[in-house]
Structures are given as structure tokens and as C-alpha cells.
Design a protein around this motif. Sequence first.
Motif, PDB file in Angstrom:
ATOM      1  N   LEU A  83     -22.483  -5.633  22.967  1.00  0.00           N
ATOM      2  CA  LEU A  83     -21.492  -6.707  22.937  1.00  0.00           C
ATOM      3  C   LEU A  83     -20.337  -6.323  23.852  1.00  0.00           C
ATOM      4  CD1 LEU A  83     -22.664  -6.243  19.821  1.00  0.00           C
ATOM      5  CD2 LEU A  83     -21.250  -8.252  19.398  1.00  0.00           C
ATOM      6  N   VAL A  84     -19.831  -7.273  24.598  1.00  0.00           N
ATOM      7  CA  VAL A  84     -18.628  -7.051  25.398  1.00  0.00           C
ATOM      8  C   VAL A  84     -17.439  -7.466  24.558  1.00  0.00           C
ATOM      9  CG1 VAL A  84     -17.353  -7.657  27.481  1.00  0.00           C
ATOM     10  CG2 VAL A  84     -19.852  -7.433  27.561  1.00  0.00           C
ATOM     11  N   LEU A  85     -16.610  -6.494  24.198  1.00  0.00           N
ATOM     12  CA  LEU A  85     -15.373  -6.744  23.455  1.00  0.00           C
ATOM     13  C   LEU A  85     -14.216  -6.720  24.431  1.00  0.00           C
ATOM     14  CD1 LEU A  85     -17.263  -6.250  21.061  1.00  0.00           C
ATOM     15  CD2 LEU A  85     -15.474  -4.874  20.019  1.00  0.00           C
ATOM     16  N   GLU A  86     -13.287  -7.632  24.233  1.00  0.00           N
ATOM     17  CA  GLU A  86     -12.202  -7.799  25.193  1.00  0.00           C
ATOM     18  C   GLU A  86     -10.948  -8.256  24.444  1.00  0.00           C
ATOM     19  OE1 GLU A  86     -11.834 -10.227  29.468  1.00  0.00           O
ATOM     20  OE2 GLU A  86     -13.700 -10.267  28.314  1.00  0.00           O
ATOM     21  N   SER A  87      -9.805  -7.816  24.881  1.00  0.00           N
ATOM     22  CA  SER A  87      -8.588  -8.339  24.271  1.00  0.00           C
ATOM     23  C   SER A  87      -8.528  -9.835  24.542  1.00  0.00           C
ATOM     24  CB  SER A  87      -7.346  -7.646  24.828  1.00  0.00           C
ATOM     25  OG  SER A  87      -7.080  -8.069  26.150  1.00  0.00           O
ATOM     26  N   GLU A  88      -8.068 -10.591  23.553  1.00  0.00           N
ATOM     27  CA  GLU A  88      -8.014 -12.047  23.717  1.00  0.00           C
ATOM     28  C   GLU A  88      -7.137 -12.419  24.915  1.00  0.00           C
ATOM     29  OE1 GLU A  88      -7.356 -15.693  20.655  1.00  0.00           O
ATOM     30  OE2 GLU A  88      -5.609 -14.388  20.972  1.00  0.00           O
ATOM     31  N   GLU A  89      -6.043 -11.698  25.096  1.00  0.00           N
ATOM     32  CA  GLU A  89      -5.146 -11.979  26.208  1.00  0.00           C
ATOM     33  C   GLU A  89      -5.867 -11.850  27.545  1.00  0.00           C
ATOM     34  OE1 GLU A  89      -0.804 -10.395  27.861  1.00  0.00           O
ATOM     35  OE2 GLU A  89      -1.973  -9.172  26.462  1.00  0.00           O
ATOM     36  N   ALA A  99      -9.162 -11.904  28.042  1.00  0.00           N
ATOM     37  CA  ALA A  99     -10.247 -12.880  28.138  1.00  0.00           C
ATOM     38  C   ALA A  99      -9.727 -14.260  28.526  1.00  0.00           C
ATOM     39  CB  ALA A  99     -10.989 -12.947  26.810  1.00  0.00           C
ATOM     40  N   LYS A 100      -8.631 -14.682  27.900  1.00  0.00           N
ATOM     41  CA  LYS A 100      -8.093 -16.013  28.202  1.00  0.00           C
ATOM     42  C   LYS A 100      -7.503 -16.077  29.605  1.00  0.00           C
ATOM     43  CE  LYS A 100      -7.288 -17.802  23.562  1.00  0.00           C
ATOM     44  NZ  LYS A 100      -6.285 -18.317  22.576  1.00  0.00           N
ATOM     45  N   ALA A 101      -6.949 -14.961  30.063  1.00  0.00           N
ATOM     46  CA  ALA A 101      -6.356 -14.942  31.399  1.00  0.00           C
ATOM     47  C   ALA A 101      -7.406 -15.181  32.484  1.00  0.00           C
ATOM     48  CB  ALA A 101      -5.648 -13.611  31.635  1.00  0.00           C
ATOM     49  N   ARG A 102      -8.629 -14.797  32.219  1.00  0.00           N
ATOM     50  CA  ARG A 102      -9.678 -15.010  33.230  1.00  0.00           C
ATOM     51  C   ARG A 102     -10.573 -16.200  32.890  1.00  0.00           C
ATOM     52  NH1 ARG A 102     -14.793 -12.991  32.222  1.00  0.00           N
ATOM     53  NH2 ARG A 102     -15.062 -11.855  30.261  1.00  0.00           N
ATOM     54  N   GLY A 103     -10.220 -16.932  31.831  1.00  0.00           N
ATOM     55  CA  GLY A 103     -10.982 -18.122  31.474  1.00  0.00           C
ATOM     56  C   GLY A 103     -12.357 -17.830  30.916  1.00  0.00           C
ATOM     57  N   GLY A 142     -19.438 -12.722  32.396  1.00  0.00           N
ATOM     58  CA  GLY A 142     -18.796 -13.176  33.620  1.00  0.00           C
ATOM     59  C   GLY A 142     -17.971 -12.113  34.302  1.00  0.00           C
ATOM     60  N   LEU A 143     -18.008 -10.888  33.771  1.00  0.00           N
ATOM     61  CA  LEU A 143     -17.182  -9.821  34.336  1.00  0.00           C
ATOM     62  C   LEU A 143     -17.754  -9.239  35.627  1.00  0.00           C
ATOM     63  CD1 LEU A 143     -16.242  -8.056  31.003  1.00  0.00           C
ATOM     64  CD2 LEU A 143     -14.598  -9.003  32.637  1.00  0.00           C
ATOM     65  N   ALA A 144     -19.044  -9.473  35.858  1.00  0.00           N
ATOM     66  CA  ALA A 144     -19.662  -8.919  37.066  1.00  0.00           C
ATOM     67  C   ALA A 144     -18.988  -9.460  38.322  1.00  0.00           C
ATOM     68  CB  ALA A 144     -21.154  -9.245  37.080  1.00  0.00           C
ATOM     69  N   ASP A 145     -18.467 -10.680  38.238  1.00  0.00           N
ATOM     70  CA  ASP A 145     -17.828 -11.299  39.406  1.00  0.00           C
ATOM     71  C   ASP A 145     -16.308 -11.351  39.281  1.00  0.00           C
ATOM     72  OD1 ASP A 145     -20.373 -11.887  40.530  1.00  0.00           O
ATOM     73  OD2 ASP A 145     -20.541 -13.619  39.196  1.00  0.00           O
ATOM     74  N   VAL A 176     -15.302 -11.404  21.368  1.00  0.00           N
ATOM     75  CA  VAL A 176     -16.616 -11.121  21.964  1.00  0.00           C
ATOM     76  C   VAL A 176     -16.832 -12.108  23.096  1.00  0.00           C
ATOM     77  CG1 VAL A 176     -19.102 -11.005  21.572  1.00  0.00           C
ATOM     78  CG2 VAL A 176     -17.518 -10.330  19.746  1.00  0.00           C
ATOM     79  N   THR A 177     -17.043 -11.584  24.313  1.00  0.00           N
ATOM     80  CA  THR A 177     -17.213 -12.456  25.480  1.00  0.00           C
ATOM     81  C   THR A 177     -18.579 -12.326  26.148  1.00  0.00           C
ATOM     82  OG1 THR A 177     -16.169 -10.801  26.919  1.00  0.00           O
ATOM     83  CG2 THR A 177     -14.743 -12.503  25.965  1.00  0.00           C
ATOM     84  N   GLY A 178     -19.412 -11.411  25.674  1.00  0.00           N
ATOM     85  CA  GLY A 178     -20.745 -11.265  26.258  1.00  0.00           C
ATOM     86  C   GLY A 178     -21.658 -10.513  25.313  1.00  0.00           C
ATOM     87  N   MET A 179     -22.958 -10.780  25.401  1.00  0.00           N
ATOM     88  CA  MET A 179     -23.937 -10.110  24.542  1.00  0.00           C
ATOM     89  C   MET A 179     -25.246  -9.917  25.293  1.00  0.00           C
ATOM     90  SD  MET A 179     -23.312 -11.966  20.833  1.00  0.00           S
ATOM     91  CE  MET A 179     -23.506 -13.625  21.459  1.00  0.00           C
ATOM     92  N   GLY A 180     -25.935  -8.831  24.946  1.00  0.00           N
ATOM     93  CA  GLY A 180     -27.238  -8.562  25.540  1.00  0.00           C
ATOM     94  C   GLY A 180     -28.092  -7.738  24.586  1.00  0.00           C
ATOM     95  N   THR A 181     -29.386  -7.934  24.640  1.00  0.00           N
ATOM     96  CA  THR A 181     -30.283  -7.175  23.761  1.00  0.00           C
ATOM     97  C   THR A 181     -31.686  -7.099  24.323  1.00  0.00           C
ATOM     98  OG1 THR A 181     -31.122  -6.976  21.490  1.00  0.00           O
ATOM     99  CG2 THR A 181     -30.967  -9.193  22.392  1.00  0.00           C
ATOM    100  N   THR A 182     -32.410  -6.105  23.880  1.00  0.00           N
ATOM    101  CA  THR A 182     -33.858  -6.033  24.034  1.00  0.00           C
ATOM    102  C   THR A 182     -34.371  -5.409  22.752  1.00  0.00           C
ATOM    103  OG1 THR A 182     -35.702  -5.271  25.412  1.00  0.00           O
ATOM    104  CG2 THR A 182     -33.809  -3.787  25.236  1.00  0.00           C
TER     105      THR A 182
END
Length: 416
Positions: free
Chosen positions: A242-248, A250-254, A93-96, A12-18
Motif C-alpha cells: 500500500l502507498v501511504l501518504e500524508s493527506e496534505e 496527496a491533495k497537493a498533487r491531486g 500516480g507517483l511514478a510520473d 492510502v493512494t495506491g495498492m498492489g498485490t500478487t
Amino acid sequence: MTAHPERKRVVVTGMGTTNPLGGDVATTWEAMVKGQSGVRHLDDEWAAEAPVKIAGRIAVEPSEVLERVRARRLDRSSQFAMVAAMEAWADSGLADAEIDHDRLGVAMASGIGGVTTLLSNYDTLLEKGPRRVSPLAVPMLMPNAPAAQVSLYVGARAAVNTPVSACASGNEGISLALDQIRLGRADIVLAGGTEAAIHPLPMAAFANMMALSKNAGDPTTVSRPWDSARDGFVLGEGAGVLVLESEEHAKARGARIYAEVLGAGITADAHDIAQPDPEGRGGTRAIRRALAESGIEPSDVIHINAHATSTPQGDIAEGLMIHATLGSHADDVVVTSTKSMTGHLLGGAGALEAIATVLALHHRVSPPTINLDDKDPRVELDIPTTARDLRPGDAAALNNSFGFGGANVAVAFGSV
């Protein structure tokens, strides 16, 4: 704790809610830990004649976040999904980041879909005739509208799915996203759920089937999971993503990583269209499958965000499930129901509660269950009524969701 080494790891690399507690993750988490309630009296004109006059209304209206013209083209459920997705996308951080949009997906669930758009346009049809029905009605009311709108926002060109499994929908969206990444069909998936059903017809229908609490006291005290005086759930609204991402990837982009999604279990009761199996057999199988897929032992689990909606039968059944799956370790697990504070978000519930589960693991703090003044003697679980610190070290946490139609979903998260 050792997860399956041969499986692609998903994080999990991002989360948002309302939701009824706040318009973002930080505000929501602060309110949860403090044990605040987002349930209040409804001031809508129609509520005066409604059998139930309280609900968990959204804390921050989408009109305060979304551009006005854009908001008018979205059903309220899609508005919530967009607000949550925008926060999650920015948080990740994926927006950029430079990403392959062909490998970006969405799994955005809803239990009911655009019910307010459907009913308002039907009123227009009856009062003003067919020519006055909105040409945008279908793209607004269709159940996959929230997922489609989120995909348009982020440019997702992998699978864009809409699980519909009543109150288990949001958690099923997370499970589906996990599968998409593990199967190699996507590197990133925005997953979650949304619901906007605080409207006279759904509320009357839930009330007449004796699902909603009709307690006319202080609205902040009505949602009371596991309490002897519970008599039904409180309807809420909102979304979680939730933003789900492969660990590989996610780590590649820090990327910052909150937690790992270890595994999920999905089953069905085949018992009743509305009532859960009183012995919790379907939910028990879902939890066991989540543990098995995750490669963890019952002793690894330190926290559970329970489905517990404040209904007489469902809360008891879930207690049986927890004991059946965790055995002697059930006494060591800190269990909470954040629905005591938010009400029940239906298709959005599992997603919001997944965020709470991830944050509990990340911060090692369990939110309380409020309004638990007299615990039902049939419930033998450790359910704190104030925030509780969780033990340090490698650990796992479960998020349970169960829905009408006998849908059961359990998702296991692991610390990182």
C-alpha cells in the motif's frame, strides 16, 4: 465518526498485490467478492513425500512480470514484493510525479525472509562445495532484501524498514509507515509484506507442529475459518503493498484517495511462542489501542477483516477479542476471513488483507468467508458466506493480524 484532529492525517493512494487469487489488485478483488479459492494441489516433485500436499500457490508467476535477469537476482519473496510494489507505485500516480525522494520511505515486512535462497544454497554447499555457493546468496536471503529492492526501484531515501513479527509482520509494516509519516520523517511510505515459504522444509515444520491442515479432500475447501471441521491453516504465498501518504501531500498533487489510515495498536501476549492467549487479551488490547489512537467508537466500525487462520484455538480467541472490544456493537459488524480463499501468507497476510479491508470500505462490500458450512457454536459473529453490502456513510474498518511470539497488530481504516 471523528478522528483525532491534531494528528497528521495519512491516506492510502495506491495498492498492489500478487497472491493465490490474482496477479494484481483488480483480479484479486473480483475473485474475493465471488468467493473463489486459490488453494490447489502442489505438483512439485518433492510434494509427493510431503505431509501436506496443498498450498495457495501464486496465481501469476513473477517471471511473467519481471525482466528475466533481474528476477534471477531476487529471492522469490523479493520477486513478489517487487511485483506488488510496481503495481502500487503505478496505481498511486507517483511514478510520473515530482517528489522529494529524501522523504520517500519503505516499510516492507517478511515473517521468514529468503528461506528458499538459504535452503537451496545450503543444498549446493553440501552437493558441490563452498565455491559453488552464489555470491548473491546473502543479499538475496537477508530479511530486508524485499524492502531494499523496493527502495532501489522507487528511489526511496528516507527510512527503509523490515518489521519481522511472524504473521503480524505485514500489518506492522503499515503501522510503522503510519508512524513515519505522522512523526514527519517521510511524506510517502510504501508499506506491506511478502512471503515465499512453500518449500518442503517449512511445510514439514509447520505440519509437524500440527499447524497445517492435513485434510486430504478438495483443496479449495480445506481453509475453513470458524467452521467446526477446521483443523489448521493452509500455507499461501504472495505480497501486498500500500502507498501511504500524508493527506496534505496527496491533495497537493491531486491524488486519488482510497481510504484514511486512522490508527494502529500493537501489543504482545507474553503467553506462548506459538499459541495465542486463549482469552485473547493481547489482541484485545491491540484493537482497543487502534480504536483509541483513531479517535473512533465501536459503533463506527462496520467491517473487520479477521486474522482467523482456520486453527481450532486462534479463531475462538479472535471472536472473544471482537466481543470484548466492540461490546454490543459486535453484532452489527460484518466479519470476514479472506484466508478462506487465499490461505495464510504469513508475513504477507496482513498487507493483502489490508488491501481487502480498504477495498471493502471503498466499495462498501465485504468479501465472504467460504467453506463455513457449520459455524462453531462458540463463535457469535456475523460472518457472511456470500458477499455482503456494507452500510453507507462515514465508517471505519479493522484489519487484525496475530503472529507467533505473541505479536498482535490491529489497524483501523476510515472512509473518505
